[in-house]
Design a protein around this motif. Structure first.
Motif, PDB file in Angstrom:
ATOM      1  N   THR A  11       0.835  -1.214   0.000  1.00 22.68           N
ATOM      2  CA  THR A  11       0.000   0.000   0.000  1.00 22.68           C
ATOM      3  C   THR A  11       0.862   1.253   0.000  1.00 22.68           C
ATOM      4  O   THR A  11       0.557   2.241  -0.682  1.00 22.68           O
ATOM      5  CB  THR A  11      -0.931   0.003   1.223  1.00 22.68           C
ATOM      6  N   LEU A  12       1.955   1.203   0.771  1.00 20.42           N
ATOM      7  CA  LEU A  12       2.852   2.359   0.817  1.00 20.42           C
ATOM      8  C   LEU A  12       3.413   2.645  -0.575  1.00 20.42           C
ATOM      9  O   LEU A  12       3.467   3.810  -1.012  1.00 20.42           O
ATOM     10  CB  LEU A  12       3.982   2.080   1.808  1.00 20.42           C
ATOM     11  N   CYS A  13       3.805   1.593  -1.301  1.00 15.53           N
ATOM     12  CA  CYS A  13       4.336   1.783  -2.652  1.00 15.53           C
ATOM     13  C   CYS A  13       3.274   2.350  -3.600  1.00 15.53           C
ATOM     14  O   CYS A  13       3.562   3.222  -4.427  1.00 15.53           O
ATOM     15  CB  CYS A  13       4.865   0.456  -3.193  1.00 15.53           C
ATOM     16  N   SER A  14       2.058   1.850  -3.467  1.00 11.21           N
ATOM     17  CA  SER A  14       0.996   2.308  -4.369  1.00 11.21           C
ATOM     18  C   SER A  14       0.598   3.759  -4.095  1.00 11.21           C
ATOM     19  O   SER A  14       0.165   4.470  -4.999  1.00 11.21           O
ATOM     20  CB  SER A  14      -0.226   1.391  -4.241  1.00 11.21           C
ATOM     21  N   LYS A  15       0.738   4.208  -2.851  1.00 12.06           N
ATOM     22  CA  LYS A  15       0.371   5.587  -2.505  1.00 12.06           C
ATOM     23  C   LYS A  15       1.510   6.579  -2.708  1.00 12.06           C
ATOM     24  O   LYS A  15       1.289   7.790  -2.669  1.00 12.06           O
ATOM     25  CB  LYS A  15      -0.073   5.653  -1.034  1.00 12.06           C
ATOM     26  N   SER A  16       2.721   6.032  -2.887  1.00 15.10           N
ATOM     27  CA  SER A  16       3.888   6.911  -2.948  1.00 15.10           C
ATOM     28  C   SER A  16       3.816   7.872  -4.135  1.00 15.10           C
ATOM     29  O   SER A  16       3.439   7.485  -5.239  1.00 15.10           O
ATOM     30  CB  SER A  16       5.156   6.066  -3.045  1.00 15.10           C
ATOM     31  N   ASN A  17       4.202   9.127  -3.894  1.00 18.36           N
ATOM     32  CA  ASN A  17       4.305  10.123  -4.958  1.00 18.36           C
ATOM     33  C   ASN A  17       5.701  10.744  -4.969  1.00 18.36           C
ATOM     34  O   ASN A  17       5.886  11.878  -5.387  1.00 18.36           O
ATOM     35  CB  ASN A  17       3.247  11.215  -4.790  1.00 18.36           C
ATOM     36  N   LEU A  49      10.456   7.679  -1.424  1.00 17.62           N
ATOM     37  CA  LEU A  49       9.441   6.943  -0.668  1.00 17.62           C
ATOM     38  C   LEU A  49       9.158   5.589  -1.332  1.00 17.62           C
ATOM     39  O   LEU A  49       8.977   4.572  -0.653  1.00 17.62           O
ATOM     40  CB  LEU A  49       8.156   7.771  -0.571  1.00 17.62           C
ATOM     41  N   THR A  50       9.134   5.584  -2.646  1.00 18.11           N
ATOM     42  CA  THR A  50       8.946   4.320  -3.363  1.00 18.11           C
ATOM     43  C   THR A  50      10.110   3.379  -3.099  1.00 18.11           C
ATOM     44  O   THR A  50       9.919   2.172  -2.903  1.00 18.11           O
ATOM     45  CB  THR A  50       8.828   4.579  -4.876  1.00 18.11           C
ATOM     46  N   GLU A  77      12.285  -1.523  -0.401  1.00 16.33           N
ATOM     47  CA  GLU A  77      13.189  -2.110   0.608  1.00 16.33           C
ATOM     48  C   GLU A  77      12.383  -2.842   1.673  1.00 16.33           C
ATOM     49  O   GLU A  77      12.773  -3.928   2.141  1.00 16.33           O
ATOM     50  CB  GLU A  77      14.041  -1.015   1.244  1.00 16.33           C
ATOM     51  N   LEU A  78      11.272  -2.255   2.059  1.00 21.02           N
ATOM     52  CA  LEU A  78      10.391  -2.898   3.042  1.00 21.02           C
ATOM     53  C   LEU A  78       9.918  -4.257   2.530  1.00 21.02           C
ATOM     54  O   LEU A  78       9.951  -5.264   3.257  1.00 21.02           O
ATOM     55  CB  LEU A  78       9.179  -2.004   3.325  1.00 21.02           C
ATOM     56  N   LYS A  79       9.501  -4.316   1.290  1.00 22.86           N
ATOM     57  CA  LYS A  79       9.026  -5.576   0.714  1.00 22.86           C
ATOM     58  C   LYS A  79      10.131  -6.630   0.719  1.00 22.86           C
ATOM     59  O   LYS A  79       9.893  -7.808   1.013  1.00 22.86           O
ATOM     60  CB  LYS A  79       8.520  -5.340  -0.717  1.00 22.86           C
ATOM     61  N   SER A  80      11.355  -6.210   0.409  1.00 21.21           N
ATOM     62  CA  SER A  80      12.477  -7.147   0.408  1.00 21.21           C
ATOM     63  C   SER A  80      12.746  -7.704   1.801  1.00 21.21           C
ATOM     64  O   SER A  80      12.944  -8.908   1.971  1.00 21.21           O
ATOM     65  CB  SER A  80      13.728  -6.439  -0.138  1.00 21.21           C
TER      66      SER A  80
END
Length: 295
Positions: free
Chosen positions: A263-269, A273-274, A279-282
């Motif tokens: 969700t964080l990646c999809s909301k990132s602008n 932040l992306t 990195e979080l997903k990894s």
């Protein structure tokens, strides 16, 4: 119950009267507790007490339990298999009469497989009960060694998971402190986007564009995701320091970590932040691989 892995191995040797044996127990990952037994013929009676012991000791894992037994070669009396001997003598007579072979000697006949058999002694009830008790005591020793190995592996797993949680916590703080989330940065970015739209299509309602921009900015806010990530880190640390089998609960938390990272990646602008979201997903993927080993 301490924090434990589901993987381990144990081997224990034992003996009683004229018998020697060894137990081997192998344990790997499993969704529940699965026990497979490989017992010698005639010892199937040991299966119920073995399963009971395992179920009282372990919660999860796929176990393969094997028992190899050997009886002393000096036990039991020798006897001649008359039918086998008669068949061999008849064949020898036919070959001898044709002149194809020399007459056989007694030691040669007795060396043929199946002619001499060992008459195994039959255990009485008391002897069988004593043997079973010795076998189960030996199995308890093997099961104890398996538990020790799983606990030792669990300690190493816990240290790795602690490091993964530290990384998730650090990345969450980096995302929270990212400059693109400041009101000034958001306002500047929205102003630029509205200005570009007005230049491209002057007939658009500027007030309506501002309203839509504010709505999109609200939907893109990641405050809720950051709060949930922090809460999941706290919950995971409590599980790591708690008692009992926690593997399934940790598996659920890794799914939640992954959901928030997506969700964080999809909301990132913002590019940075992306990058943090990826990195979080990894890190979450690395954590999930280790959690699959936890009991």
């Amino acid at each position: 119950m301490t924090f434990a892995s589901m993987t381990g191995f144990a081997r224990v040797e034992g003996g009683f009267a004229d018998r020697d044996w060894h137990w081997e127990i192998r344990s790997v990952n499993g969704r529940g507790l699965d026990v497979r037994l490989r017992l010698p013929s005639g010892f199937e009676r040991l299966e119920p007490p073995i399963r009971e012991r395992v179920q009282k000791t372990l919660s999860r894992g796929s176990l393969t339990i094997g028992l190899q037994m050997r009886r002393s070669e000096t036990s039991g009396a020798l006897r001649v298999n008359e039918a086998a001997l008669d068949a061999v003598i008849k064949l020898c007579d036919e070959l001898t009469s044709s002149g194809r072979v020399a007459p056989p000697r007694a030691d040669g006949l007795l060396a043929i497989k199946g002619v001499i058999e060992v008459d195994e002694e039959t255990d009485d009830e008391a002897s069988r009960a004593a043997l079973d008790a010795a076998l189960l005591q030996s199995f308890d020793e093997a099961l104890g060694k398996l538990v020790d190995m799983r606990n030792s592996e669990g300690g190493r797993l816990k240290a790795i998971l602690d490091l993964r949680l530290d990384e998730i916590e650090t990345l969450t703080r980096r995302a929270d402190a990212n400059p693109s989330r400041s009101p000034a940065a958001i306002g500047k970015r929205l102003g630029e986007q509205v200005a570009q739209l007005m230049d491209a299509a002057p007939a658009l309602d500027s007030q309506r564009l501002h309203q839509e921009a504010v709505l999109l900015a609200t939907k893109a806010d990641i405050r809720e995701e950051l709060d949930r990530l922090s809460a999941h880190v706290t919950g995971a640390r409590e599980l790591l320091n708690g008692k009992g089998a926690v593997g399934r609960k940790l598996e659920f938390l890794t799914q939640e970590f992954n959901r928030e990272a997506n969700t964080l990646c999809s909301k990132s602008n913002d590019v940075e932040l992306t990058r943090i979201g990826l990195e979080l997903k990894s890190v979450v993927d690395q954590m999930r691989e280790q959690v699959q080993n936890v009991e």
